[in-house]
Design a protein around this motif. Sequence first.
Motif, PDB file in Angstrom:
ATOM      1  N   LEU A   1      16.739 -17.547 -13.051  1.00  0.00           N
ATOM      2  CA  LEU A   1      15.833 -16.872 -13.978  1.00  0.00           C
ATOM      3  C   LEU A   1      16.580 -16.490 -15.247  1.00  0.00           C
ATOM      4  CD1 LEU A   1      14.027 -14.482 -11.488  1.00  0.00           C
ATOM      5  CD2 LEU A   1      12.928 -16.301 -12.802  1.00  0.00           C
ATOM      6  N   ARG A   2      15.974 -16.775 -16.373  1.00  0.00           N
ATOM      7  CA  ARG A   2      16.611 -16.450 -17.647  1.00  0.00           C
ATOM      8  C   ARG A   2      16.768 -14.944 -17.824  1.00  0.00           C
ATOM      9  NH1 ARG A   2      12.824 -20.779 -20.559  1.00  0.00           N
ATOM     10  NH2 ARG A   2      14.139 -22.619 -20.264  1.00  0.00           N
ATOM     11  N   GLY A   3      17.920 -14.551 -18.320  1.00  0.00           N
ATOM     12  CA  GLY A   3      18.169 -13.152 -18.650  1.00  0.00           C
ATOM     13  C   GLY A   3      18.614 -12.280 -17.503  1.00  0.00           C
ATOM     14  N   THR A   4      18.833 -12.862 -16.338  1.00  0.00           N
ATOM     15  CA  THR A   4      19.188 -12.048 -15.168  1.00  0.00           C
ATOM     16  C   THR A   4      20.672 -12.132 -14.813  1.00  0.00           C
ATOM     17  OG1 THR A   4      18.707 -13.848 -13.618  1.00  0.00           O
ATOM     18  CG2 THR A   4      16.890 -12.346 -14.174  1.00  0.00           C
ATOM     19  N   GLY A   5      21.447 -12.907 -15.560  1.00  0.00           N
ATOM     20  CA  GLY A   5      22.850 -13.063 -15.208  1.00  0.00           C
ATOM     21  C   GLY A   5      23.072 -13.963 -14.013  1.00  0.00           C
ATOM     22  N   GLY A   6      22.124 -14.849 -13.762  1.00  0.00           N
ATOM     23  CA  GLY A   6      22.303 -15.828 -12.687  1.00  0.00           C
ATOM     24  C   GLY A   6      21.455 -15.601 -11.462  1.00  0.00           C
ATOM     25  N   GLU A   7      20.597 -14.597 -11.452  1.00  0.00           N
ATOM     26  CA  GLU A   7      19.698 -14.412 -10.313  1.00  0.00           C
ATOM     27  C   GLU A   7      18.711 -15.573 -10.227  1.00  0.00           C
ATOM     28  OE1 GLU A   7      17.696 -10.711 -10.199  1.00  0.00           O
ATOM     29  OE2 GLU A   7      19.512  -9.550  -9.842  1.00  0.00           O
ATOM     30  N   THR A   8      18.227 -15.817  -9.022  1.00  0.00           N
ATOM     31  CA  THR A   8      17.334 -16.954  -8.798  1.00  0.00           C
ATOM     32  C   THR A   8      15.902 -16.481  -8.533  1.00  0.00           C
ATOM     33  OG1 THR A   8      17.999 -16.979  -6.473  1.00  0.00           O
ATOM     34  CG2 THR A   8      19.182 -18.446  -7.987  1.00  0.00           C
ATOM     35  N   VAL A   9      14.994 -17.443  -8.499  1.00  0.00           N
ATOM     36  CA  VAL A   9      13.576 -17.145  -8.268  1.00  0.00           C
ATOM     37  C   VAL A   9      13.425 -16.485  -6.899  1.00  0.00           C
ATOM     38  CG1 VAL A   9      11.288 -18.158  -7.979  1.00  0.00           C
ATOM     39  CG2 VAL A   9      12.844 -19.072  -9.717  1.00  0.00           C
ATOM     40  N   PRO A  10      12.726 -15.343  -6.826  1.00  0.00           N
ATOM     41  CA  PRO A  10      12.614 -14.652  -5.539  1.00  0.00           C
ATOM     42  C   PRO A  10      11.526 -15.217  -4.629  1.00  0.00           C
ATOM     43  CG  PRO A  10      12.395 -13.129  -7.423  1.00  0.00           C
ATOM     44  CD  PRO A  10      12.231 -14.524  -7.937  1.00  0.00           C
ATOM     45  N   HIS A  11      11.735 -15.033  -3.369  1.00  0.00           N
ATOM     46  CA  HIS A  11      10.719 -15.243  -2.338  1.00  0.00           C
ATOM     47  C   HIS A  11       9.978 -13.900  -2.168  1.00  0.00           C
ATOM     48  CE1 HIS A  11       9.091 -15.966   1.746  1.00  0.00           C
ATOM     49  NE2 HIS A  11       9.370 -17.248   1.585  1.00  0.00           N
ATOM     50  N   LEU A  12       8.763 -13.926  -1.669  1.00  0.00           N
ATOM     51  CA  LEU A  12       8.019 -12.691  -1.427  1.00  0.00           C
ATOM     52  C   LEU A  12       8.809 -11.733  -0.545  1.00  0.00           C
ATOM     53  CD1 LEU A  12       5.532 -10.876  -1.512  1.00  0.00           C
ATOM     54  CD2 LEU A  12       4.504 -12.313   0.278  1.00  0.00           C
ATOM     55  N   ARG A  13       9.526 -12.259   0.448  1.00  0.00           N
ATOM     56  CA  ARG A  13      10.268 -11.368   1.335  1.00  0.00           C
ATOM     57  C   ARG A  13      11.385 -10.636   0.579  1.00  0.00           C
ATOM     58  NH1 ARG A  13      12.425 -16.358   3.268  1.00  0.00           N
ATOM     59  NH2 ARG A  13      10.790 -16.427   4.836  1.00  0.00           N
ATOM     60  N   ASP A  14      11.942 -11.282  -0.475  1.00  0.00           N
ATOM     61  CA  ASP A  14      12.981 -10.636  -1.267  1.00  0.00           C
ATOM     62  C   ASP A  14      12.421  -9.447  -2.046  1.00  0.00           C
ATOM     63  OD1 ASP A  14      14.776 -12.688  -0.480  1.00  0.00           O
ATOM     64  OD2 ASP A  14      14.065 -13.969  -2.108  1.00  0.00           O
ATOM     65  N   ALA A  15      11.240  -9.643  -2.632  1.00  0.00           N
ATOM     66  CA  ALA A  15      10.583  -8.545  -3.349  1.00  0.00           C
ATOM     67  C   ALA A  15      10.259  -7.414  -2.384  1.00  0.00           C
ATOM     68  CB  ALA A  15       9.315  -9.048  -4.032  1.00  0.00           C
ATOM     69  N   GLY A  16       9.737  -7.762  -1.223  1.00  0.00           N
ATOM     70  CA  GLY A  16       9.387  -6.749  -0.236  1.00  0.00           C
ATOM     71  C   GLY A  16      10.591  -5.946   0.228  1.00  0.00           C
ATOM     72  N   ALA A  17      11.730  -6.607   0.356  1.00  0.00           N
ATOM     73  CA  ALA A  17      12.934  -5.925   0.832  1.00  0.00           C
ATOM     74  C   ALA A  17      13.390  -4.852  -0.146  1.00  0.00           C
ATOM     75  CB  ALA A  17      14.056  -6.941   1.061  1.00  0.00           C
ATOM     76  N   ILE A  18      13.170  -5.074  -1.445  1.00  0.00           N
ATOM     77  CA  ILE A  18      13.550  -4.078  -2.448  1.00  0.00           C
ATOM     78  C   ILE A  18      12.552  -2.936  -2.495  1.00  0.00           C
ATOM     79  CG2 ILE A  18      13.760  -3.704  -4.953  1.00  0.00           C
ATOM     80  CD1 ILE A  18      15.104  -6.427  -5.129  1.00  0.00           C
ATOM     81  N   ILE A  19      11.264  -3.258  -2.386  1.00  0.00           N
ATOM     82  CA  ILE A  19      10.236  -2.233  -2.529  1.00  0.00           C
ATOM     83  C   ILE A  19      10.090  -1.398  -1.260  1.00  0.00           C
ATOM     84  CG2 ILE A  19       7.808  -1.821  -3.120  1.00  0.00           C
ATOM     85  CD1 ILE A  19       7.842  -4.616  -4.472  1.00  0.00           C
ATOM     86  N   ALA A  20      10.331  -1.993  -0.110  1.00  0.00           N
ATOM     87  CA  ALA A  20      10.066  -1.330   1.177  1.00  0.00           C
ATOM     88  C   ALA A  20      10.726   0.037   1.321  1.00  0.00           C
ATOM     89  CB  ALA A  20      10.484  -2.248   2.326  1.00  0.00           C
ATOM     90  N   PRO A  21      11.999   0.236   0.952  1.00  0.00           N
ATOM     91  CA  PRO A  21      12.619   1.556   1.153  1.00  0.00           C
ATOM     92  C   PRO A  21      12.099   2.621   0.189  1.00  0.00           C
ATOM     93  CG  PRO A  21      14.276  -0.190   0.990  1.00  0.00           C
ATOM     94  CD  PRO A  21      12.990  -0.768   0.506  1.00  0.00           C
ATOM     95  N   SER A  22      11.403   2.223  -0.866  1.00  0.00           N
ATOM     96  CA  SER A  22      10.879   3.163  -1.854  1.00  0.00           C
ATOM     97  C   SER A  22       9.498   3.657  -1.410  1.00  0.00           C
ATOM     98  CB  SER A  22      10.771   2.482  -3.220  1.00  0.00           C
ATOM     99  OG  SER A  22       9.584   1.716  -3.314  1.00  0.00           O
ATOM    100  N   PRO A  23       8.974   4.701  -2.065  1.00  0.00           N
ATOM    101  CA  PRO A  23       7.612   5.137  -1.746  1.00  0.00           C
ATOM    102  C   PRO A  23       6.534   4.306  -2.433  1.00  0.00           C
ATOM    103  CG  PRO A  23       8.583   6.615  -3.363  1.00  0.00           C
ATOM    104  CD  PRO A  23       9.660   5.645  -2.964  1.00  0.00           C
ATOM    105  N   GLN A  24       6.947   3.352  -3.253  1.00  0.00           N
ATOM    106  CA  GLN A  24       5.978   2.572  -4.015  1.00  0.00           C
ATOM    107  C   GLN A  24       5.266   1.553  -3.129  1.00  0.00           C
ATOM    108  OE1 GLN A  24       7.271   1.067  -7.828  1.00  0.00           O
ATOM    109  NE2 GLN A  24       8.707   2.752  -8.126  1.00  0.00           N
ATOM    110  N   ARG A  25       4.091   1.143  -3.605  1.00  0.00           N
ATOM    111  CA  ARG A  25       3.341   0.100  -2.914  1.00  0.00           C
ATOM    112  C   ARG A  25       3.410  -1.199  -3.699  1.00  0.00           C
ATOM    113  NH1 ARG A  25       0.213   4.220  -4.392  1.00  0.00           N
ATOM    114  NH2 ARG A  25      -1.828   3.303  -4.057  1.00  0.00           N
ATOM    115  N   LEU A  26       3.206  -2.301  -2.993  1.00  0.00           N
ATOM    116  CA  LEU A  26       3.248  -3.620  -3.600  1.00  0.00           C
ATOM    117  C   LEU A  26       1.879  -3.926  -4.206  1.00  0.00           C
ATOM    118  CD1 LEU A  26       5.155  -3.538  -0.930  1.00  0.00           C
ATOM    119  CD2 LEU A  26       5.290  -6.002  -1.265  1.00  0.00           C
ATOM    120  N   ARG A  27       1.891  -4.424  -5.424  1.00  0.00           N
ATOM    121  CA  ARG A  27       0.658  -4.833  -6.099  1.00  0.00           C
ATOM    122  C   ARG A  27       0.799  -6.324  -6.368  1.00  0.00           C
ATOM    123  NH1 ARG A  27      -3.505  -2.028  -8.202  1.00  0.00           N
ATOM    124  NH2 ARG A  27      -4.722  -2.992  -9.872  1.00  0.00           N
TER     125      ARG A  27
END
Length: 250
Positions: A78-104
């Motif tokens: 992904l451009r502008g991320t310093g080399g990070e790659t396109v995420p899978h849904l499970r990757d997004a979920g892993a970051i959001i899960a420990p927070s109180p936020q919900r996935l939209r």
Amino acid sequence: MSATEIASHRGGAFLWPENSLLAFRHAVSWDAEQLEFDVHMSADGEPVVIHDSTLDRTTDGSGTIAEWTWEALRRVRLRGTGGETVPHLRDAGAIIAPSPQRLRMEIKADSNGRPYPGLVRRCAEVLDQSGLRARTVMMSFEASSVAEAVALGGFEQYVLLIETRPMRALRPADAIALCRSCGATELGVHEAVADRALLDALRAAGLRLSVWGANHAESMARALTIGVDVLATDDPPLALEMRQRAISLR
């Protein structure tokens, strides 16, 4: 009445590269209630977090998402991320899960504007692996995708998104009928077409109203004054500041 919830649109696209894990790591540090992102489907049926149906605008790859397997996509940067790659849904979920936020989560159509067969169910399966389906607001411009999610059940909300031009031609009653036809519990529109009359009609029908495109102080203030249920914005810190200011003035 509850305060308008703030959703970090694509993770906060004014501040960080959109739909990136970098953006999501920042977004969960704010006091927003929801983190918004988009999902397409790979050639082998995996849910890929990216807004466009093609790789060209935001990555160092090219072509449609549907042409690439997940094994190949997971190496696209992904451009502008310093080399990070396109995420899978499970990757997004892993970051959001420990927070109180919900996935939209917005489930997108393919490059031909057609729903991806099986994407709604596959998203549900991935979310279930982390126990996140009940914390996920499912959204789509495709009524058939919303209806499929409703049939599966278990999501927090079901949002039918309607583009600005067709929404301008609809009466509130027409929009309510469209929501009813697919089982949506919430209508999502651009902030420019939201008003109090629409909100009141939806509330009377037991439905919610959310907006996107409120990315500057003027449009945020308008959405907050209307009292929409959810404001999805590319600048969540500014929206949070303005919401707090509005609450303090009541």
